[in-house]
Design an enzyme around this catalytic site. Sequence first.
Site, PDB file in Angstrom:
ATOM      1  CE  LYS A 112      -4.259  -1.818   1.931  1.00 34.47           C
ATOM      2  NZ  LYS A 112      -5.210  -1.815   3.024  1.00 34.47           N
ATOM      3  CE  LYS A 195      -5.594  -7.753  -2.615  1.00 27.18           C
ATOM      4  NZ  LYS A 195      -5.635  -7.516  -1.192  1.00 27.18           N
ATOM      5  CE  LYS A 198     -11.611  -1.900   0.111  1.00 31.00           C
ATOM      6  NZ  LYS A 198     -12.686  -2.185   1.062  1.00 31.00           N
TER       7      LYS A 198
END
Length: 332
Positions: A112, A195, A198
């Site tokens: 992230k 995967k 969002k």
Amino acid sequence: RPRVLSGIQPTADSFHFGNYLGATRQWVDLQRDHQPFFFIADLHAITVEHDPKVLRERTLRAAAQLLAMGIDPARSAIFVQSHVPEHAQLAWVLNCLTGFGEARRMTQFKDKSAKGGEGAASVGLFTYPILQAADILLYRPHYVPVGEDQRQHLELTRDLAQRFNSRYKKTFRLPEPYILKATGKIADLQDPTKKMSKSGSAPNGIIEMLDDPARSAKKIRSAVTDSGTDIRFDPEGKPGVSNLLTIYSSLTGESIPALEEQYAGRMYGDLKKDLADVVVGFVTPFRDRTLELLDNQDHLLQVLAQGAETAGSVAESTLRDVYQRIGFVAPV
Ligand code: TYM
């Protein structure tokens, strides 16, 4: 009854198929014979830059979606994380029990923070998994139903529980991850080796539960499939087709072998067209129900208040034990 606990971040306008098939559908199933605690992780949502107005909206949308998919407030405590202050309080204690290097090994932080570089990421993002451990341990759950991407966080949670128990006194239960093999990792429709996510997926790679059903149908029809022509479940060799079979099977209850047989000798296009219809049939009533629930915000807030009360009494008693065991003087 064994306890279950799980959370979801209000970081998008809609849940996607990965969230639903990987996690929240199991929440609905487990509420029948467990004692469930489910929450909307707004504290986690501020670890990255956010718009306050949007966060408020998304928190209510998350609550409406959970109710629309079948979370029953009569069975489950459904609440907002920030309504139960013990989450942040226990997180501090666990922060002091976690090694810096141990926190550093968490791969989601690396993923992230990759974009802006580690220096630009917040300290909250770094300690995110420790807050998650607090979320879980407060309720002493037996099982935590999540997707495969949360496995490492569950391992940290168990390590911290064990450390606290052995350093002070047995206080926490070691929770088991509840991750389904079939749907623990729903793939991106455009890049089926990744995967569905969002933040990481392109708009066409992700099916949003509240999207216009016609658009979702189109995304299924334009999903990336694999070379060759046969419709066979082979996640290594045929990740695209296998992902579509997984979604198909989990929405209809038909087994994968039955689907393979049904589509033997037929074309990828047939499978995609049929799955598109299945998806439309599923998301249309879900979306209507969610929008209806969103129309009555007083009711939603009432449900969340009731959930916070149930959760709060459990959390309060765990935190009291923790404070006592680490040597804090209790207020009189
Ligand atoms: P979040 O909000 O990213 O995702 C919610 C749930 O959806 C699962 N999931 C998937 N499952 C299968 N395939 C996918 N492509 C996919 N994408 C997402 C996630 O694994 C998750 O179960 N850190 C958590 C929220 C959280 C939490 C907790 C969970 C905070 N505290 C305590 C459990 C217990 C998260 O970011 O989930």
